[in-house]
Every structure is written in structure tokens, then in C-alpha cells.
Scaffold this motif. Structure first.
Motif, PDB file in Angstrom:
ATOM      1  N   VAL A  81       0.717  -0.907  -0.016  1.00 22.79           N
ATOM      2  CA  VAL A  81       0.126   0.002   0.104  1.00 22.79           C
ATOM      3  C   VAL A  81       0.936   0.942  -0.015  1.00 22.79           C
ATOM      4  N   PHE A  83       1.257   3.809  -3.341  1.00 25.34           N
ATOM      5  CA  PHE A  83       0.842   5.392  -2.891  1.00 25.34           C
ATOM      6  C   PHE A  83       1.801   6.381  -3.027  1.00 25.34           C
ATOM      7  N   PHE A 142      -1.973  11.848  -7.929  1.00 28.46           N
ATOM      8  CA  PHE A 142      -3.200  11.112  -7.690  1.00 28.46           C
ATOM      9  C   PHE A 142      -4.034  11.974  -7.047  1.00 28.46           C
ATOM     10  N   TYR A 154     -13.815  10.755  -9.004  1.00 27.39           N
ATOM     11  CA  TYR A 154     -14.098  10.803  -7.667  1.00 27.39           C
ATOM     12  C   TYR A 154     -15.193  11.764  -6.883  1.00 27.39           C
ATOM     13  N   CYS A 207      -5.820   9.212   5.083  1.00 28.16           N
ATOM     14  CA  CYS A 207      -5.708  10.683   4.397  1.00 28.16           C
ATOM     15  C   CYS A 207      -5.831  11.162   2.957  1.00 28.16           C
ATOM     16  N   LEU A 211      -7.982  15.238   0.133  1.00 30.69           N
ATOM     17  CA  LEU A 211      -9.434  15.962   0.005  1.00 30.69           C
ATOM     18  C   LEU A 211     -10.715  15.766   0.837  1.00 30.69           C
ATOM     19  N   ASP A 255      -2.060   8.384   7.220  1.00 32.92           N
ATOM     20  CA  ASP A 255      -1.930   7.706   6.284  1.00 32.92           C
ATOM     21  C   ASP A 255      -1.052   7.255   6.091  1.00 32.92           C
ATOM     22  N   MET A 303      -4.131   3.197   9.882  1.00 31.84           N
ATOM     23  CA  MET A 303      -4.692   3.162  10.657  1.00 31.84           C
ATOM     24  C   MET A 303      -5.413   2.970  11.884  1.00 31.84           C
ATOM     25  N   ALA A 363     -12.453   8.120   3.130  1.00 38.66           N
ATOM     26  CA  ALA A 363     -13.022   8.242   2.358  1.00 38.66           C
ATOM     27  C   ALA A 363     -12.231   7.743   1.468  1.00 38.66           C
ATOM     28  N   TYR A 418      -8.949  -1.027   1.179  1.00 37.23           N
ATOM     29  CA  TYR A 418      -7.869  -1.541   1.356  1.00 37.23           C
ATOM     30  C   TYR A 418      -7.846  -2.126   3.208  1.00 37.23           C
ATOM     31  N   VAL A 419      -8.988  -1.987   3.246  1.00 38.38           N
ATOM     32  CA  VAL A 419      -8.857  -2.806   4.552  1.00 38.38           C
ATOM     33  C   VAL A 419      -9.826  -4.431   5.009  1.00 38.38           C
ATOM     34  N   ARG A 467     -16.191   5.975  -6.558  1.00 40.68           N
ATOM     35  CA  ARG A 467     -15.565   6.584  -8.254  1.00 40.68           C
ATOM     36  C   ARG A 467     -15.901   5.670  -9.267  1.00 40.68           C
TER      37      ARG A 467
HETATM   38  C1  SAM Z   1      -7.837   6.332  -2.626  1.00 40.98           C
HETATM   39  S1  SAM Z   1      -6.534   6.966  -1.313  1.00 40.98           S
HETATM   40  C2  SAM Z   1      -7.977   8.404  -0.765  1.00 40.98           C
HETATM   41  C3  SAM Z   1      -7.417   9.121   0.093  1.00 40.98           C
HETATM   42  C4  SAM Z   1      -8.306  10.271   0.291  1.00 40.98           C
HETATM   43  N1  SAM Z   1      -8.723   9.942   1.127  1.00 40.98           N
HETATM   44  C5  SAM Z   1      -9.237  10.919  -0.374  1.00 40.98           C
HETATM   45  O1  SAM Z   1     -10.120  10.326  -0.593  1.00 40.98           O
HETATM   46  O2  SAM Z   1      -8.837  11.445  -1.403  1.00 40.98           O
HETATM   47  C6  SAM Z   1      -6.326   6.217  -0.170  1.00 40.98           C
HETATM   48  C7  SAM Z   1      -5.597   5.913   0.892  1.00 40.98           C
HETATM   49  O3  SAM Z   1      -5.708   5.302   2.169  1.00 40.98           O
HETATM   50  C8  SAM Z   1      -4.438   4.964   2.328  1.00 40.98           C
HETATM   51  N2  SAM Z   1      -4.688   3.494   3.354  1.00 40.98           N
HETATM   52  C9  SAM Z   1      -4.914   2.872   2.484  1.00 40.98           C
HETATM   53  N3  SAM Z   1      -4.771   1.349   3.330  1.00 40.98           N
HETATM   54  C10 SAM Z   1      -4.237   1.877   4.840  1.00 40.98           C
HETATM   55  C11 SAM Z   1      -3.482   1.763   5.909  1.00 40.98           C
HETATM   56  N4  SAM Z   1      -4.483   0.069   6.851  1.00 40.98           N
HETATM   57  N5  SAM Z   1      -3.858   2.822   7.263  1.00 40.98           N
HETATM   58  C12 SAM Z   1      -3.339   3.833   6.490  1.00 40.98           C
HETATM   59  N6  SAM Z   1      -4.078   4.421   4.932  1.00 40.98           N
HETATM   60  C13 SAM Z   1      -4.197   3.658   4.682  1.00 40.98           C
HETATM   61  C14 SAM Z   1      -3.442   4.881   1.497  1.00 40.98           C
HETATM   62  O4  SAM Z   1      -2.447   5.077   1.814  1.00 40.98           O
HETATM   63  C15 SAM Z   1      -4.453   5.880  -0.052  1.00 40.98           C
HETATM   64  O5  SAM Z   1      -3.429   6.765   0.461  1.00 40.98           O
END
Ligand code: SAM
Length: 308
Positions: free
Chosen positions: A105, A109, A116, A126, A157, A161, A177, A200, A218, A223-224, A291
Motif C-alpha cells: 500500500v 501510494f 493522485f 472521484y 487521508c 481531499l 495515512d 490506521m 474516504a 484497503y482494509v 468512483r
Molecule cells: C484512494 S486513497 C484516498 C485518499 C483520501 N481519503 C481521498 O479521499 O482522497 C486511499 C488512501 O488510503 C491510504 N491507506 C490505505 N490503507 C491504509 C491503512 N491501512 N492505514 C492508513 N492508510 C491507508 C493510502 O495510503 C491512500 O493514501
């Protein structure tokens, strides 16, 4: 799409074979590309990028067992699994569903960060932050409370956004993040009082009880895999009558699956059960997509829950 992750083998000749193989792969000559990749792994047996690419090609060629072997070798060569070989092993049914490798991950990112917002907002239309904002206003209206929050947590985060969508309604934002590069971008917005590079769940565990009145996520819970531990921690950090709002991808079946896009999809019944098991009260669960995939909204859920 972010640039493709490449981890050098440290052997110039093997790296060159890899480059040729990628050219061939992109031109559609998969068999020749696989042959070159095998040569590269003979020269450098712990060449994770070559094993991973070989896995993808074997998968494209329909050679399941060989694809599994290549993805396993990729993960052995890079136990952190920055390429996300385990996700392909899950998709191929060679492994049970489990959590996403954090290094994957983060690498994904970190590479995505510079483009992004353009990629997500412009290309995928999005709308996660706007959906959350509207849902939180509705939930507050329903209990006749103003939609103003003193302390909000933004899980996953990204570049900020979601905090931008809520900026006028929140006094202090904390962002968490996994990706340092996304956090760097978020810092530039000036919207966050505090930013933390962390998973997180770990970030939440470090926060005091009843210290936030709003938690948002958001397009991050996709990813969880297992939502329950995160939801339990959210309940602990929320004050009474605090709100949690998040978006998900979903599917018609039971439980949690990994989609072809390498994000989890959570079934609606699973989400209801997890919210309940975490001791939260569900305020809203509706079909709504954050999205587009191939220019069409993918199946998604918009969820708002509250502490009692
Ligand atoms: C698709 S982006 C969305 C970012 C933001 N929330 C937005 O709405 O634009 C997903 C974000 O979640 C973060 N992410 C994914 N899994 C995570 C985790 N287990 N803990 C913290 N951050 C995580 C990624 O690094 C990425 O920045």
C-alpha cells in the motif's frame, strides 16, 4: 495509474533482461517476455520484480500453477511484498483472504502521490469526499444537531481531499495515512493540525478515548479486509453521539472478497454485522459509488454510524 514498481536485482545484465522483457510484454509477446524473465531470475534468483512480472504474464497466459509459483518466489525475494504478490495469490485462490501487505500500500501510494488527484478526480470522477459530506449533514439533521465538529480524524487521508470537503465544519483535523508521500501532499494543504504516517489501526490505537467527534475514511477502507478491529477502535476514540462516515466497494455476496482492482469489496450484511459487533449504531447504509471503473460507477456503499 502510478508508475510501475521496479526493484533492481543489483545485477546489470539481469536488469537489462527485465527491461527487454517488459518491452516484449507491452508489445504482447508474452511467451518471449516470460522466457527473458526466466533468464533474468536465473542470473539473479532473488529478483522480485522479475518474479512478479513473470507471475502476471503466466496469469495472462492462463498458466495458473506457474503463475502461483512465480508470485510465491516474488514474495520470498521481497518478504515485505512491495509488489503485492500475495494479493495475486489470493485472487488465484492459492491463499485465503488476508490483510494487504502494508509495504505494498505504501509503495503504491508513494508512487501515486504526484498525480493522485488528477488521476482520481479527473479520470475516475472521484466523489468520495462529497458523498461523505452530504451523508454527515443528513445524519446530523436527522438528530437535529449542527454539523460542526471540534476534532475530526481522517483515516487514509491521502492528499487531503476529504478534509477539504469538511474544512468549514471541522475545527481541528488529524490525518493518518500509510504513505509518507501522500502525507507530504496533505501537509501542503495546511488543513491538518496533525499528520501521522501509520496504519490506521495503529494510528487509532495511539489516540485517547473519547477524543474525536467525527471520523471519516474516504475510499480508504477498501484497503482494509477486516473492518471490525478498526470500527472497535473508532468507537473507543469517538465521544458520545460522535459520527463515523466511510465509503466502501461492495458485492452482492456474503462477507469480504478481493476484487480484480485489488481492493476489497465488503458485502452489506457483513458491514451491518461489523458495525453492530463494534458497538456502533448504524445511521445510514446506502448503495453509492465513490468512483468510476471503466467510466461506470462501480458497486459501492456509503456508511454512517454513530456512538450511542
Ligand atoms: C484512494 S486513497 C484516498 C485518499 C483520501 N481519503 C481521498 O479521499 O482522497 C486511499 C488512501 O488510503 C491510504 N491507506 C490505505 N490503507 C491504509 C491503512 N491501512 N492505514 C492508513 N492508510 C491507508 C493510502 O495510503 C491512500 O493514501
Amino acid at each position: 495509474m502510478p508508475a510501475r514498481l521496479f526493484l533492481s536485482s543489483g545485477d546489470l545484465v539481469a536488469d537489462r533482461r527485465f527491461d527487454f522483457a517488459r518491452d516484449l510484454q507491452l508489445k504482447g509477446d508474452l511467451v518471449a517476455a516470460a522466457d527473458l524473465l526466466l533468464q533474468a531470475t536465473e542470473l539473479a534468483p532473488r529478483f522480485a520484480s522479475a518474479w512478479f512480472t513473470l507471475g502476471e504474464i503466466r496469469q495472462q497466459l492462463g498458466e495458473r500453477d506457474a503463475a502461483i509459483a512465480a508470485f510465491q518466489a516474488a514474495r520470498e525475494a521481497d518478504p515485505e511484498d512491495r509488489h503485492g504478490a500475495s494479493l495475486h495469490l489470493m485472487l488465484l485462490g492459492a491463499e485465503r483472504l488476508s490483510s494487504m501487505p502494508q509495504a505494498y500500500v505504501r509503495a503504491l501510494f508513494d508512487q501515486y502521490a504526484p498525480k493522485f488527484e488528477a488521476a482520481l478526480v479527473d479520470d475516475l470522477d472521484y466523489r468520495g469526499p462529497a458523498l461523505l459530506f452530504k451523508a454527515v449533514l443528513t445524519a446530523r439533521n436527522a438528530v437535529r444537531k449542527p454539523a460542526f465538529f471540534k476534532h475530526a480524524l481522517d483515516l487514509g487521508c491521502g492528499t487531503g481531499l476529504a478534509a477539504a470537503a469538511f474544512a468549514r465544519e471541522v475545527d481541528h483535523f488529524i490525518g493518518i495515512d500509510l504513505s509518507p508521500r501522500m502525507i507530504e501532499k496533505a501537509r501542503l494543504t495546511g488543513l491538518y493540525e496533525q499528520l501521522e504516517v501509520a496504519d490506521m489501526l495503529h494510528g487509532l490505537r495511539g489516540r485517547p478515548d473519547a477524543s474525536a467527534d467525527l471520523v471519516i475514511a474516504a475510499d480508504a477502507m477498501v484497503y482494509v479486509a477486516d473492518l471490525l478491529p478498526v470500527l472497535q477502535e473508532v468507537r473507543r476514540v469517538l465521544v458520545g453521539r460522535g459520527l463515523l462516515a466511510f465509503t466502501l466497494e461492495t458485492h452482492r455476496g456474503e462477507g469480504v472478497i478481493l476484487g480484480e482492482g485489488l481492493r476489497y469489496a465488503h458485502g452489506a450484511a457483513y458491514v451491518r454485522r461489523s458495525i453492530e459487533d463494534a458497538g456502533l449504531a448504524l445511521s445510514l447504509l446506502e448503495n453509492s459509488s465513490a468512483r468510476n471503473e471503466d467510466n461506470t460507477p462501480g458497486p459501492g456503499l456509503l456508511v454512517v454510524a454513530a456512538t450511542r
